[in-house]
Design a protein around this motif. Structure first.
Motif, PDB file in Angstrom:
ATOM      1  N   SER A 226       0.823  -1.195   0.000  1.00 13.12           N
ATOM      2  CA  SER A 226       0.000   0.000   0.000  1.00 13.12           C
ATOM      3  C   SER A 226       0.859   1.248   0.000  1.00 13.12           C
ATOM      4  CB  SER A 226      -0.899   0.012   1.240  1.00 13.12           C
ATOM      5  OG  SER A 226      -1.548   1.257   1.388  1.00 13.12           O
ATOM      6  N   PRO A 227       0.514   2.268  -0.803  1.00 11.51           N
ATOM      7  CA  PRO A 227       1.279   3.508  -0.770  1.00 11.51           C
ATOM      8  C   PRO A 227       1.203   4.219   0.574  1.00 11.51           C
ATOM      9  CG  PRO A 227      -0.024   3.360  -2.782  1.00 11.51           C
ATOM     10  CD  PRO A 227      -0.491   2.257  -1.880  1.00 11.51           C
ATOM     11  N   VAL A 228       0.135   4.001   1.336  1.00 17.38           N
ATOM     12  CA  VAL A 228      -0.025   4.618   2.658  1.00 17.38           C
ATOM     13  C   VAL A 228      -0.313   3.518   3.666  1.00 17.38           C
ATOM     14  CG1 VAL A 228      -1.205   6.392   4.005  1.00 17.38           C
ATOM     15  CG2 VAL A 228      -1.021   6.660   1.526  1.00 17.38           C
ATOM     16  N   ALA A 229       0.422   3.494   4.763  1.00 22.13           N
ATOM     17  CA  ALA A 229       0.339   2.387   5.713  1.00 22.13           C
ATOM     18  C   ALA A 229      -0.935   2.410   6.543  1.00 22.13           C
ATOM     19  CB  ALA A 229       1.543   2.423   6.653  1.00 22.13           C
ATOM     20  N   PRO A 230      -1.547   1.243   6.788  1.00 23.98           N
ATOM     21  CA  PRO A 230      -2.615   1.141   7.775  1.00 23.98           C
ATOM     22  C   PRO A 230      -2.077   1.437   9.174  1.00 23.98           C
ATOM     23  CG  PRO A 230      -2.570  -0.774   6.327  1.00 23.98           C
ATOM     24  CD  PRO A 230      -1.297  -0.028   6.093  1.00 23.98           C
ATOM     25  N   ALA A 231      -2.973   1.785  10.095  1.00 24.62           N
ATOM     26  CA  ALA A 231      -2.551   2.092  11.461  1.00 24.62           C
ATOM     27  C   ALA A 231      -3.716   1.888  12.412  1.00 24.62           C
ATOM     28  CB  ALA A 231      -2.040   3.535  11.560  1.00 24.62           C
ATOM     29  N   ALA A 232      -3.405   1.543  13.653  1.00 23.37           N
ATOM     30  CA  ALA A 232      -4.437   1.393  14.671  1.00 23.37           C
ATOM     31  C   ALA A 232      -4.966   2.763  15.072  1.00 23.37           C
ATOM     32  CB  ALA A 232      -3.866   0.666  15.888  1.00 23.37           C
ATOM     33  N   LEU A 233      -6.257   2.819  15.398  1.00 21.51           N
ATOM     34  CA  LEU A 233      -6.898   4.047  15.847  1.00 21.51           C
ATOM     35  C   LEU A 233      -7.423   3.853  17.266  1.00 21.51           C
ATOM     36  CD1 LEU A 233      -9.084   4.858  12.700  1.00 21.51           C
ATOM     37  CD2 LEU A 233      -6.925   5.970  13.336  1.00 21.51           C
ATOM     38  N   SER A 234      -7.409   4.937  18.050  1.00 21.01           N
ATOM     39  CA  SER A 234      -7.979   4.884  19.395  1.00 21.01           C
ATOM     40  C   SER A 234      -9.417   5.373  19.426  1.00 21.01           C
ATOM     41  CB  SER A 234      -7.128   5.707  20.362  1.00 21.01           C
ATOM     42  OG  SER A 234      -7.058   7.064  19.943  1.00 21.01           O
ATOM     43  N   SER A 235      -9.827   6.123  18.380  1.00 23.05           N
ATOM     44  CA  SER A 235     -11.184   6.649  18.312  1.00 23.05           C
ATOM     45  C   SER A 235     -11.464   7.105  16.890  1.00 23.05           C
ATOM     46  CB  SER A 235     -11.344   7.829  19.272  1.00 23.05           C
ATOM     47  OG  SER A 235     -10.654   8.978  18.779  1.00 23.05           O
ATOM     48  N   LEU A 236     -12.680   7.596  16.657  1.00 22.50           N
ATOM     49  CA  LEU A 236     -13.053   8.145  15.357  1.00 22.50           C
ATOM     50  C   LEU A 236     -12.788   9.646  15.273  1.00 22.50           C
ATOM     51  CD1 LEU A 236     -16.409   6.301  14.504  1.00 22.50           C
ATOM     52  CD2 LEU A 236     -14.192   6.045  13.358  1.00 22.50           C
ATOM     53  N   GLY A 237     -12.029  10.169  16.196  1.00 26.01           N
ATOM     54  CA  GLY A 237     -11.705  11.593  16.163  1.00 26.01           C
ATOM     55  C   GLY A 237     -11.049  11.979  14.847  1.00 26.01           C
ATOM     56  N   GLY A 238     -11.586  13.001  14.181  1.00 26.76           N
ATOM     57  CA  GLY A 238     -11.068  13.457  12.901  1.00 26.76           C
ATOM     58  C   GLY A 238     -11.711  12.778  11.712  1.00 26.76           C
ATOM     59  N   TYR A 239     -12.518  11.761  11.937  1.00 29.09           N
ATOM     60  CA  TYR A 239     -13.203  11.054  10.859  1.00 29.09           C
ATOM     61  C   TYR A 239     -14.678  11.462  10.817  1.00 29.09           C
ATOM     62  CZ  TYR A 239      -9.205   7.904  10.369  1.00 29.09           C
ATOM     63  OH  TYR A 239      -7.956   7.401  10.156  1.00 29.09           O
TER      64      TYR A 239
END
Length: 245
Positions: A226-239
């Motif tokens: 993937s050109p951009v790496a997946p990452a764990a999230l702590s919340s939906l903040g900013g989404y």
């Protein structure tokens, strides 16, 4: 063991694609996703929104392959778009056949293509493409969803059979943000909610890079993943919340 002796899903190029399109939904989890490839850009800051350009004549190649109207050169998506949610594979997917897409539905609704040349179209395409990969019967056709490049070339030369394997892990889209958008390429960051297996209860960012090719949005995957790496999230903040279940 040579590639000829290995199952298709253990061949290097299929590992790249499977993790990006399928393993993240069928049990790969965040450890496998980030462990096999790190992506290129970890900056998930959303691009500022802007008004799409209006034009009476579309540039060459900008038309939708199935005739969907709509054309935007900049992101104007600041809220969740209207959608009818349908299950594809094991995922709820947004659909709007007259506006964002899909404009083409095949195989009893499990394989959808043709999305509008707009931010909403790119978003709907990203979710629908992940959903298509959650149905093992679509494996031989996943190459059709890829943007042109070496990975697609190799997959076309070594097609894979359908698979009947699965996993208890499931994922559903929970939100999104548009990291970047232009008339040629977009990065749609999907916040995915996982249940079952070792990823139960996790939120994971799955950035989908899509490119406008041949009248539709296609997934960009290169030989490193993937050109951009997946990452764990702590919340939906900013989404922007966006979910069908």
């Amino acid at each position: 063991m040579s590639n000829a002796e290995q199952p298709f899903y253990r061949r290097p190029v299929w590992i790249v694609v499977a993790i990006f399109l399928a393993v993240v939904l069928l049990g790969g989890g965040i450890a496998a996703v980030t462990g096999v490839f790190g992506g290129g850009d970890d900056d998930n800051t959303a691009a500022p929104t802007a008004t799409p350009s209006a034009t009476s004549e579309l540039p060459a190649g900008a038309e939708s392959v199935c005739g969907l109207e709509g054309y935007a050169t900049e992101n104007d998506l600041t809220d969740a778009p209207s959608a009818t949610w349908k299950i594809v594979g094991n995922m709820a997917t947004p659909q709007d056949s007259e506006v964002a897409g899909p404009g083409s539905t095949e195989d009893d609704g499990r394989f959808n293509t043709c999305f509008a040349h707009t931010p909403s179209g790119a978003l709907f395409a990203s979710v629908n493409y992940l959903a298509a990969s959650s149905d093992s019967r679509n494996v031989p056709r996943l190459v059709e969803l890829l943007a042109d490049g070496p990975v697609k070339d190799e997959l076309e030369a070594t097609p894979a059979p359908a698979s009947d394997s699965g996993d208890a892990t499931r994922a559903q889209v929970a939100g999104f943000k548009i990291d970047s958008y232009s008339a040629t390429e977009a990065t749609i960051d999907l916040a995915m909610s996982y249940t079952g297996g070792t990823t139960d209860g996790q939120l994971i960012s799955i950035p989908m890079v899509v490119r406008w090719e041949d009248g539709d949005w296609k997934i960009v995957v290169d030989v490193s993943g993937s050109p951009v790496a997946p990452a764990a999230l702590s919340s939906l903040g900013g989404y922007i919340p966006f979910a069908g279940v």
